[in-house]
Design a protein around this motif. Structure first.
Motif, short mmCIF file in Angstrom:
data_model
loop_
_atom_site.label_atom_id
_atom_site.label_comp_id
_atom_site.label_asym_id
_atom_site.label_seq_id
_atom_site.Cartn_x
_atom_site.Cartn_y
_atom_site.Cartn_z
N LEU A 68 0.83 -1.20 0.00
CA LEU A 68 0.00 0.00 0.00
C LEU A 68 0.87 1.26 0.00
O LEU A 68 0.62 2.20 -0.76
CB LEU A 68 -0.94 -0.01 1.21
N ILE A 69 1.90 1.27 0.79
CA ILE A 69 2.82 2.41 0.85
C ILE A 69 3.53 2.61 -0.49
O ILE A 69 3.66 3.72 -0.99
CB ILE A 69 3.83 2.24 2.01
N LEU A 70 3.99 1.51 -1.09
CA LEU A 70 4.64 1.60 -2.40
C LEU A 70 3.69 2.13 -3.48
O LEU A 70 4.08 2.93 -4.33
CB LEU A 70 5.18 0.23 -2.82
N MET A 71 2.42 1.71 -3.43
CA MET A 71 1.45 2.19 -4.41
C MET A 71 1.20 3.69 -4.24
O MET A 71 1.13 4.44 -5.23
CB MET A 71 0.13 1.42 -4.29
N VAL A 72 1.09 4.14 -3.01
CA VAL A 72 0.87 5.57 -2.75
C VAL A 72 2.07 6.38 -3.23
O VAL A 72 1.91 7.41 -3.89
CB VAL A 72 0.58 5.81 -1.25
N THR A 99 4.55 10.14 -7.17
CA THR A 99 5.65 10.51 -8.06
C THR A 99 5.19 10.55 -9.51
O THR A 99 5.68 11.35 -10.30
CB THR A 99 6.83 9.54 -7.93
N GLY A 100 4.22 9.74 -9.88
CA GLY A 100 3.69 9.76 -11.24
C GLY A 100 2.96 11.06 -11.53
O GLY A 100 3.04 11.59 -12.63
#
Length: 153
Positions: free
Chosen positions: A13-17, A22-23
């Motif tokens: 979840l943290i990586l997706m956020v 950044t995107g």
């Protein structure tokens, strides 16, 4: 075992956020570069006569809004007339045209109360404000709008 799965889910979840954040930030830099790359076609075309005409015509009580654009020799004016004065459109157009001809004798003047002409002049004025229009293109656009104005008459 359950705590390991929970930790993996929280980590994903943290990586997706972080990935989403950044995107989204990358596009902002692109927009800033596009603004910097805009080059001016030529020096700005003076619209002082059109601005003076707008000030003069907007003083009339029958007029709710006015738009004007000028070139070296021509002045195009489009007016919006208040609702109750719409029965006298031709008279109002004629009076405004005669007043402007007295003020600007060196210019060929066209006045129209047609909303289509008003919006065409708004578009042309926006191009002039952005300075994306050269004198030749201005003359071409004015010629097109003049032909539309004459069709409506």
């Amino acid at each position: 075992m359950i705590s390991k799965i929970k930790n993996v889910k929280v980590g994903l979840l943290i990586l997706m956020v972080i990935g989403l954040c950044t995107g989204c930030n990358g596009n902002q830099d692109q927009d800033a570069n596009e603004d910097l790359n805009v080059s001016q076609v030529s020096k700005p075309i003076s619209q002082s006569v059109a601005n003076q005409a707008i000030e003069n015509v907007s003083m009339e009580e029958e007029i709710s809004d006015v738009m004007a654009v000028n070139s070296d020799k021509e002045l195009l004016v489009a007016i919006k007339v208040k609702q109750f004065d719409r029965f006298q459109l031709k008279k109002i157009e004629k009076n405004i045209k005669s007043d402007l001809e007295k003020r600007y004798p060196d210019y060929s003047i066209l006045v129209s109360a047609d909303l289509k002409m008003y919006f065409e002049l708004v578009k042309l004025d926006e191009k002039l404000q952005k300075n994306t229009l050269g004198m030749k293109n201005l003359e071409k656009d004015i010629k097109k709008i003049k032909s539309l104005m004459k069709e409506q008459s």
